[in-house]
Write a protein that holds these residues in place. Structure first.
Motif, PDB file in Angstrom:
ATOM      1  N   ASP A  49       0.819  -1.213   0.000  1.00 56.51           N
ATOM      2  CA  ASP A  49       0.000   0.000   0.000  1.00 56.51           C
ATOM      3  C   ASP A  49       0.856   1.268   0.000  1.00 56.51           C
ATOM      4  OD1 ASP A  49      -2.700   1.117   0.118  1.00 56.51           O
ATOM      5  OD2 ASP A  49      -2.087   1.879   2.057  1.00 56.51           O
ATOM      6  N   GLU A  50       1.888   1.315   0.817  1.00 57.18           N
ATOM      7  CA  GLU A  50       2.893   2.389   0.829  1.00 57.18           C
ATOM      8  C   GLU A  50       2.332   3.784   0.545  1.00 57.18           C
ATOM      9  OE1 GLU A  50       7.434   2.533  -0.658  1.00 57.18           O
ATOM     10  OE2 GLU A  50       5.969   2.531  -2.292  1.00 57.18           O
ATOM     11  N   GLY A  51       1.796   4.424   1.592  1.00 54.65           N
ATOM     12  CA  GLY A  51       1.170   5.722   1.383  1.00 54.65           C
ATOM     13  C   GLY A  51       1.952   6.913   1.889  1.00 54.65           C
TER      14      GLY A  51
ATOM     15  N   TYR B 196      -1.622  -6.645  -1.980  1.00 58.04           N
ATOM     16  CA  TYR B 196      -2.485  -5.472  -1.895  1.00 58.04           C
ATOM     17  C   TYR B 196      -1.689  -4.251  -2.339  1.00 58.04           C
ATOM     18  CZ  TYR B 196      -5.859  -2.167   0.157  1.00 58.04           C
ATOM     19  OH  TYR B 196      -6.774  -1.167   0.357  1.00 58.04           O
ATOM     20  N   VAL B 197      -2.089  -3.665  -3.462  1.00 55.04           N
ATOM     21  CA  VAL B 197      -1.359  -2.543  -4.061  1.00 55.04           C
ATOM     22  C   VAL B 197      -2.301  -1.367  -4.250  1.00 55.04           C
ATOM     23  CG1 VAL B 197       0.207  -1.875  -5.929  1.00 55.04           C
ATOM     24  CG2 VAL B 197      -0.140  -4.285  -5.416  1.00 55.04           C
ATOM     25  N   ARG B 198      -1.829  -0.178  -3.908  1.00 54.65           N
ATOM     26  CA  ARG B 198      -2.693   0.985  -4.130  1.00 54.65           C
ATOM     27  C   ARG B 198      -2.854   1.243  -5.627  1.00 54.65           C
ATOM     28  NH1 ARG B 198      -1.769   5.971  -1.607  1.00 54.65           N
ATOM     29  NH2 ARG B 198      -2.027   4.734   0.281  1.00 54.65           N
ATOM     30  N   ALA B 199      -4.056   1.634  -6.015  1.00 54.43           N
ATOM     31  CA  ALA B 199      -4.382   1.813  -7.426  1.00 54.43           C
ATOM     32  C   ALA B 199      -3.563   2.920  -8.075  1.00 54.43           C
ATOM     33  CB  ALA B 199      -5.874   2.103  -7.590  1.00 54.43           C
ATOM     34  N   GLU B 200      -2.962   3.811  -7.262  1.00 55.33           N
ATOM     35  CA  GLU B 200      -2.119   4.876  -7.833  1.00 55.33           C
ATOM     36  C   GLU B 200      -0.788   4.346  -8.354  1.00 55.33           C
ATOM     37  OE1 GLU B 200      -4.152   6.979  -4.255  1.00 55.33           O
ATOM     38  OE2 GLU B 200      -3.587   4.964  -4.834  1.00 55.33           O
TER      39      GLU B 200
ATOM     40  N   HIS C  16      -3.271 -13.613  -5.856  1.00 54.46           N
ATOM     41  CA  HIS C  16      -4.157 -12.607  -6.447  1.00 54.46           C
ATOM     42  C   HIS C  16      -3.613 -11.207  -6.168  1.00 54.46           C
ATOM     43  CE1 HIS C  16      -6.991 -16.004  -6.243  1.00 54.46           C
ATOM     44  NE2 HIS C  16      -6.664 -16.093  -4.968  1.00 54.46           N
ATOM     45  N   VAL C  17      -3.961 -10.265  -7.038  1.00 53.96           N
ATOM     46  CA  VAL C  17      -3.647  -8.851  -6.816  1.00 53.96           C
ATOM     47  C   VAL C  17      -4.941  -8.120  -6.481  1.00 53.96           C
ATOM     48  CG1 VAL C  17      -2.843  -6.705  -7.869  1.00 53.96           C
ATOM     49  CG2 VAL C  17      -1.640  -8.842  -8.348  1.00 53.96           C
ATOM     50  N   ARG C  18      -4.901  -7.342  -5.404  1.00 56.28           N
ATOM     51  CA  ARG C  18      -6.047  -6.510  -5.045  1.00 56.28           C
ATOM     52  C   ARG C  18      -5.594  -5.058  -5.023  1.00 56.28           C
ATOM     53  NH1 ARG C  18      -8.679 -10.127  -6.216  1.00 56.28           N
ATOM     54  NH2 ARG C  18     -10.295 -11.225  -5.047  1.00 56.28           N
ATOM     55  N   GLU C  19      -6.345  -4.209  -5.709  1.00 57.55           N
ATOM     56  CA  GLU C  19      -6.004  -2.787  -5.774  1.00 57.55           C
ATOM     57  C   GLU C  19      -6.760  -2.010  -4.706  1.00 57.55           C
ATOM     58  OE1 GLU C  19      -5.959  -1.094  -9.794  1.00 57.55           O
ATOM     59  OE2 GLU C  19      -6.068  -3.151 -10.557  1.00 57.55           O
ATOM     60  N   GLY C  20      -6.024  -1.242  -3.917  1.00 60.21           N
ATOM     61  CA  GLY C  20      -6.640  -0.419  -2.882  1.00 60.21           C
ATOM     62  C   GLY C  20      -7.002   0.946  -3.420  1.00 60.21           C
ATOM     63  N   ALA C  21      -7.904   1.613  -2.736  1.00 60.82           N
ATOM     64  CA  ALA C  21      -8.400   2.909  -3.208  1.00 60.82           C
ATOM     65  C   ALA C  21      -7.508   4.070  -2.797  1.00 60.82           C
ATOM     66  CB  ALA C  21      -9.814   3.133  -2.690  1.00 60.82           C
TER      67      ALA C  21
ATOM     68  N   THR D 279      -6.986  -5.989   5.620  1.00 63.07           N
ATOM     69  CA  THR D 279      -7.765  -7.218   5.402  1.00 63.07           C
ATOM     70  C   THR D 279      -9.228  -6.899   5.156  1.00 63.07           C
ATOM     71  OG1 THR D 279      -8.009  -7.529   7.805  1.00 63.07           O
ATOM     72  CG2 THR D 279      -6.192  -8.667   6.733  1.00 63.07           C
ATOM     73  N   TYR D 280      -9.764  -5.897   5.875  1.00 61.12           N
ATOM     74  CA  TYR D 280     -11.148  -5.493   5.623  1.00 61.12           C
ATOM     75  C   TYR D 280     -11.300  -4.996   4.184  1.00 61.12           C
ATOM     76  CZ  TYR D 280     -12.752  -5.772  10.504  1.00 61.12           C
ATOM     77  OH  TYR D 280     -13.138  -6.204  11.745  1.00 61.12           O
ATOM     78  N   SER D 281     -10.319  -4.244   3.716  1.00 58.18           N
ATOM     79  CA  SER D 281     -10.381  -3.693   2.360  1.00 58.18           C
ATOM     80  C   SER D 281     -10.395  -4.804   1.313  1.00 58.18           C
ATOM     81  CB  SER D 281      -9.199  -2.749   2.122  1.00 58.18           C
ATOM     82  OG  SER D 281      -9.245  -2.189   0.838  1.00 58.18           O
ATOM     83  N   ILE D 282      -9.563  -5.823   1.513  1.00 58.66           N
ATOM     84  CA  ILE D 282      -9.543  -6.962   0.582  1.00 58.66           C
ATOM     85  C   ILE D 282     -10.911  -7.647   0.559  1.00 58.66           C
ATOM     86  CG2 ILE D 282      -8.581  -9.268   0.171  1.00 58.66           C
ATOM     87  CD1 ILE D 282      -5.897  -8.235   1.123  1.00 58.66           C
ATOM     88  N   GLU D 283     -11.558  -7.704   1.711  1.00 58.09           N
ATOM     89  CA  GLU D 283     -12.869  -8.353   1.809  1.00 58.09           C
ATOM     90  C   GLU D 283     -13.987  -7.519   1.194  1.00 58.09           C
ATOM     91  OE1 GLU D 283     -11.833 -10.567   6.073  1.00 58.09           O
ATOM     92  OE2 GLU D 283     -13.377  -9.012   5.984  1.00 58.09           O
TER      93      GLU D 283
END
Length: 633
Positions: free
Chosen positions: A232-234, A271-275, A310-315, A327-331
């Protein structure tokens, strides 16, 4: 290409790839940086122009880097678009083997000369080499460059070398050999013991021992477990994990597979941020290639180990870097932290035991298993082993992505690798650990970079951000910048973080506007301690660090804002005053004509003056002055 049915199938292909490399060792290989920084500076255009010229000159038949399909390529020159090569401020970067030339700031219009002189004749183009402003020296080879000289590249070893889009390139560089070793000669506990022996601590910021975390997952008897990579690295100014995902995705995947094998898990998520679109693209391509070759899926390499990824993109929510929020975000839920215990090791993704590490942690694993835990532990310090990547940014001459052994001093990082402060200004502080980190002043420049030393100094390792500021930076305003980010990114679930940080920000805003009160400093300290003690998650518990550390080391600046109504750095607009230097002013009248409140007066061709009572400190006069006669003081 058929799927690998056994370890031998993989090793047979690896041998072909290595033989092809050995037989073409005289072939010229151009490695052009394709990291986000260099792409923004135009490296794709450089690549296209170089390909066009090489094809025209008969030096290239097919525009590919090392892949299985082109082992018999007749190319005299190969081009690889690599991941980040590190020296971001000098991009686009280009290295040419086997001569070892390292060019910086290359442009499409330079490619004719590169082909004619360097590629065809082996000549060096002086103007494209790195000229160090600090020493006045010019460097031909990358490793001689002072930016790279003190680095120890473990995680970044292949970043900038391999083509991240080619699994064959990774295999040729011994990729997945650590996985083969694990699957063929080690049981699960032996893998964990090796990681424990290495002393590897989580590189996401908290520094929890990785082996102990894996041991907890291993001991959990649940038939279903998950493993997650936190990409995620924000943090503002941080791009370490991004660069590894973009530039060496297979190393991350291999590290995750080894971790999954060790804890007894058959499914994982990155889990990777969409940016980070390039990182997402490279990871998805790498996973697809692994699936096609049978390195992901059921009965990998003919063993009993199965693993799906799997790859999940975070907002893009900063709080989703926290494990339970992630984990909540992936769900598919709103990313908000929950009370712990239970920890994710016990009850994580879909209430199943979940082991979570960050990108750099997983990328360290293949080398640890290949070279051994003792080898990794020999680097760094006793309690902080190995290396750490940093995004070195701010007011330094040489900015970019670096990897250094733990225990290196801040002085070495900033002055030896970073080349010192821009424009010969004076060093003031370095913010370590991102927005939740802390500022370290000049008096502690010889502090060793390790988890414990940074914590003792009021900072944190964080994911690896290092933002350097000079004498022109107001530390009150600097703290306000990071706290503003925290307030914006707070999920709002717990009152101490949601309300406490807002109140701190309001106080800082008041101080920078010259409206501070004597009791504000003590109020900030008390509020900060309360937020740390009472917040729910790591975001809130570290949020006051920038404020508390700047009060600790730069209390005089807070007092000057409050008591003297002055900003020592002349950075806070509300406390600044604009003045005209009569020696430089030519009386052109541009400042007076552009002043929105008519605060400037003077005769033509004579020095002008600013009425401080009328001035609204907008800075327009300074912008339009042709002689730099107006200054803020």
């Amino acid at each position: 290409m058929e799927k690998f049915k056994s370890v031998q199938d993989l090793e047979n292909l690896r041998k072909k790839l290595k033989d092809a490399l050995a037989s073409s060792k005289e072939k010229i290989t151009v490695r052009l940086c394709g990291g986000t920084g260099c792409r923004a500076s135009g490296s794709p255009d450089v690549h296209d122009e170089l390909v066009k010229i090489l094809k025209r000159e008969g030096l290239m038949d097919v525009d590919v880097s090392l892949t299985h399909e082109c082992l018999e390529s007749t190319n005299k020159v190969d081009i690889k678009m690599t991941g980040c090569q590190g020296f971001c401020a000098q991009g686009p970067l280009m290295s040419i083997a086997p001569m070892g030339v390292f060019y910086v700031g290359v442009k499409p219009e330079d490619m004719e000369e590169v082909v004619e002189k360097t590629i065809k004749k082996g000549e060096i183009i002086e103007r494209l080499l790195y000229h160090d402003p600090a020493s006045g020296k010019t460097y031909v080879k990358r490793d001689e460059n002072p930016f790279y000289a003190k680095q120890t590249r473990v995680v970044l070893k292949d970043c900038g070398t391999v083509d991240p889009a080619s699994i064959y390139d990774y295999l040729a560089e011994d990729g997945y050999s650590a996985l083969v070793k694990v699957l063929t000669s080690m049981d699960r506990k032996e893998v964990i013991d090796e990681v424990i022996k290495s002393g590897l601590r989580g590189r996401g910021g908290a520094g929890f021992p990785t082996g102990e975390k894996w041991l907890g997952g291993y001991k959990n008897p649940s038939p279903k477990k998950y493993i997650i990579c936190n990409g995620d690295e924000g943090d503002p100014g941080a791009f370490m994990d991004r660069s590894v995902m973009e530039g060496d995705p297979h190393k991350v995947i291999e590290g995750m597979m080894i971790g999954a094998y060790a804890i007894g898990c058959d499914e994982g998520y990155i889990y990777v941020r969409a940016e980070y679109p390039l990182a997402v693209q490279m990871l998805k391509k790498a996973i697809k290639d692994c699936e096609e070759l049978g390195l992901l899926g059921d009965n990998i390499l003919g063993t009993n180990f199965s693993f799906k990824l799997h790859v999940r993109e975070g907002a893009g929510a900063f709080v989703c870097g926290e494990s339970t929020a992630l984990t909540y975000s992936i769900e598919g839920k709103r990313g908000m932290p929950r009370v712990r215990p239970p920890r994710t090791n016990e009850k994580g993704l879909w209430d199943m035991p979940t082991v979570l590490n960050n990108v750099e942690t997983f990328a360290s694993i293949p080398t640890i298993l290949s070279k051994g835990g003792d080898w990794f532990a020999s680097i760094g310090t006793a309690n902080s082993t190995g290396t750490k990547t940093f995004a070195l940014t701010g007011k330094v001459n040489r900015t970019g992505l670096v990897e250094v052994p733990m225990g290196l001093t801040l002085r070495e990082l900033i002055f030896d690798i970073g080349g010192g402060i821009l424009n010969n200004k004076k060093f003031k502080a370095v913010q370590m650990g991102g927005p939740s980190g802390g500022c370290i002043p000049e008096s502690q420049l010889d502090l060793a970079i390790d988890f414990d030393s940074l914590k003792k100094a009021g900072a944190i390792m964080g994911s690896g951000g290092a933002v350097v500021v000079d004498e022109d930076t107001c530390m009150v305003d600097f703290a306000k910048f990071f706290l503003n980010f925290i307030v914006e990114e707070s999920c709002g679930k717990c009152i101490p973080c949601r309300e406490g940080n807002k109140r701190m920000l309001e106080i800082l805003q008041r101080i920078t506007e010259g409206k501070g009160k004597e009791e504000d400093i003590e109020l900030l300290e008390n509020l900060g301690k309360m937020i740390i003690d009472c917040s729910l998650c790591g975001l809130g518990k570290t949020a006051p660090n920038p404020v508390l550390s700047t009060i600790k080391h730069f209390r005089n600046e807070y007092e000057a804002h409050i008591l003297d109504k002055k900003c020592p750095a002349n950075a806070c607009t509300a406390l600044a005053s604009y003045k005209i230097d009569p020696e430089k002013c030519i009386g052109c009248g541009k400042c007076a004509k552009n002043c929105p409140v008519g605060a400037i007066s003077g005769e033509k061709k004579k020095p002008h003056v600013i009425d401080q009572e009328k001035c609204i400190r907008c800075g327009t006069c300074m912008e339009v002055c042709p002689k730099d006669a107006i200054y803020r003081g």
